[in-house]
Design a protein around this motif. Structure first.
Motif, PDB file in Angstrom:
ATOM      1  N   ALA A  37       0.823  -1.215   0.000  1.00 18.81           N
ATOM      2  CA  ALA A  37       0.000   0.000   0.000  1.00 18.81           C
ATOM      3  C   ALA A  37       0.858   1.266   0.000  1.00 18.81           C
ATOM      4  CB  ALA A  37      -0.950  -0.004   1.196  1.00 18.81           C
ATOM      5  N   ASN A  43      -5.932   4.162  -3.995  1.00 18.84           N
ATOM      6  CA  ASN A  43      -6.574   3.420  -2.912  1.00 18.84           C
ATOM      7  C   ASN A  43      -6.973   2.028  -3.380  1.00 18.84           C
ATOM      8  OD1 ASN A  43      -6.475   5.581  -1.074  1.00 18.84           O
ATOM      9  ND2 ASN A  43      -8.347   6.442  -1.908  1.00 18.84           N
ATOM     10  N   TRP A  44      -6.795   1.061  -2.509  1.00 23.03           N
ATOM     11  CA  TRP A  44      -7.240  -0.304  -2.783  1.00 23.03           C
ATOM     12  C   TRP A  44      -7.371  -1.040  -1.458  1.00 23.03           C
ATOM     13  CZ3 TRP A  44      -3.826  -4.217  -1.365  1.00 23.03           C
ATOM     14  CH2 TRP A  44      -2.503  -3.822  -1.154  1.00 23.03           C
ATOM     15  N   GLU A  45      -8.162  -2.112  -1.473  1.00 24.21           N
ATOM     16  CA  GLU A  45      -8.415  -2.906  -0.271  1.00 24.21           C
ATOM     17  C   GLU A  45      -7.996  -4.367  -0.421  1.00 24.21           C
ATOM     18  OE1 GLU A  45     -12.336  -0.466   1.229  1.00 24.21           O
ATOM     19  OE2 GLU A  45     -12.595  -2.093  -0.224  1.00 24.21           O
ATOM     20  N   TYR A  84     -11.291  -2.098  -4.896  1.00 26.81           N
ATOM     21  CA  TYR A  84     -11.604  -1.059  -3.921  1.00 26.81           C
ATOM     22  C   TYR A  84     -13.116  -1.013  -3.776  1.00 26.81           C
ATOM     23  CZ  TYR A  84     -11.470   3.385  -1.433  1.00 26.81           C
ATOM     24  OH  TYR A  84     -11.617   4.363  -0.483  1.00 26.81           O
ATOM     25  N   ALA A 109      -5.098  -5.357   2.164  1.00 19.06           N
ATOM     26  CA  ALA A 109      -4.352  -4.104   2.085  1.00 19.06           C
ATOM     27  C   ALA A 109      -3.139  -4.071   3.018  1.00 19.06           C
ATOM     28  CB  ALA A 109      -5.268  -2.924   2.383  1.00 19.06           C
TER      29      ALA A 109
END
Length: 127
Positions: A37, A43-45, A84, A109
């Protein structure tokens, strides 16, 4: 397919990420540990990691929707597919193939990359 993914790479397809590739090469060359991350600028999960030769079906099964234009991923590097808010957000190719995943495709993440020695593969783990 999510709108953010379509705006990034089109209806299907994979974009080469030179910035992330450089950061991964540097980590491999110098050794050490970094959160994935912290190496990305979006942004990403969740991330799905694949290798050259991965089939479109295999990728779609893991991700839940089409990613590849062809039947296989043929770049000589890793395919990283990011999600995301539960939707496909970005699919990138990073070259060369530096990631070691021990048979696992999906990571959260908090995934950490570790180069056990300078000029080594980067092992993924969640802490």
């Amino acid at each position: 397919m999510s709108e953010s993914y379509e705006s990034a790479v089109g209806k299907t397809g994979v974009a080469y990420d030179e910035g992330l590739s450089k950061k991964l090469r540097k980590l491999s060359r110098e050794g050490g540990t970094a959160k994935l991350a912290d190496l990305t600028v979006f942004n990403w999960e969740k991330v799905h990691v694949f290798f050259e030769g991965a089939t479109a079906e295999e990728v779609e099964r893991a991700v839940g929707e089409p990613v590849l234009d062809g039947k296989r991923y043929y770049d000589a590097g890793n395919l990283l597919v990011f999600e995301y808010n539960g939707k496909l957000s970005k699919a990138v190719s990073v070259i060369p193939d530096l990631l070691a995943v021990d048979g696992r495709h999906t990571w959260g993440a908090g995934v950490v990359l570790t180069a056990r020695a300078p000029r080594s593969l980067l092992a993924l783990s969640e802490r």
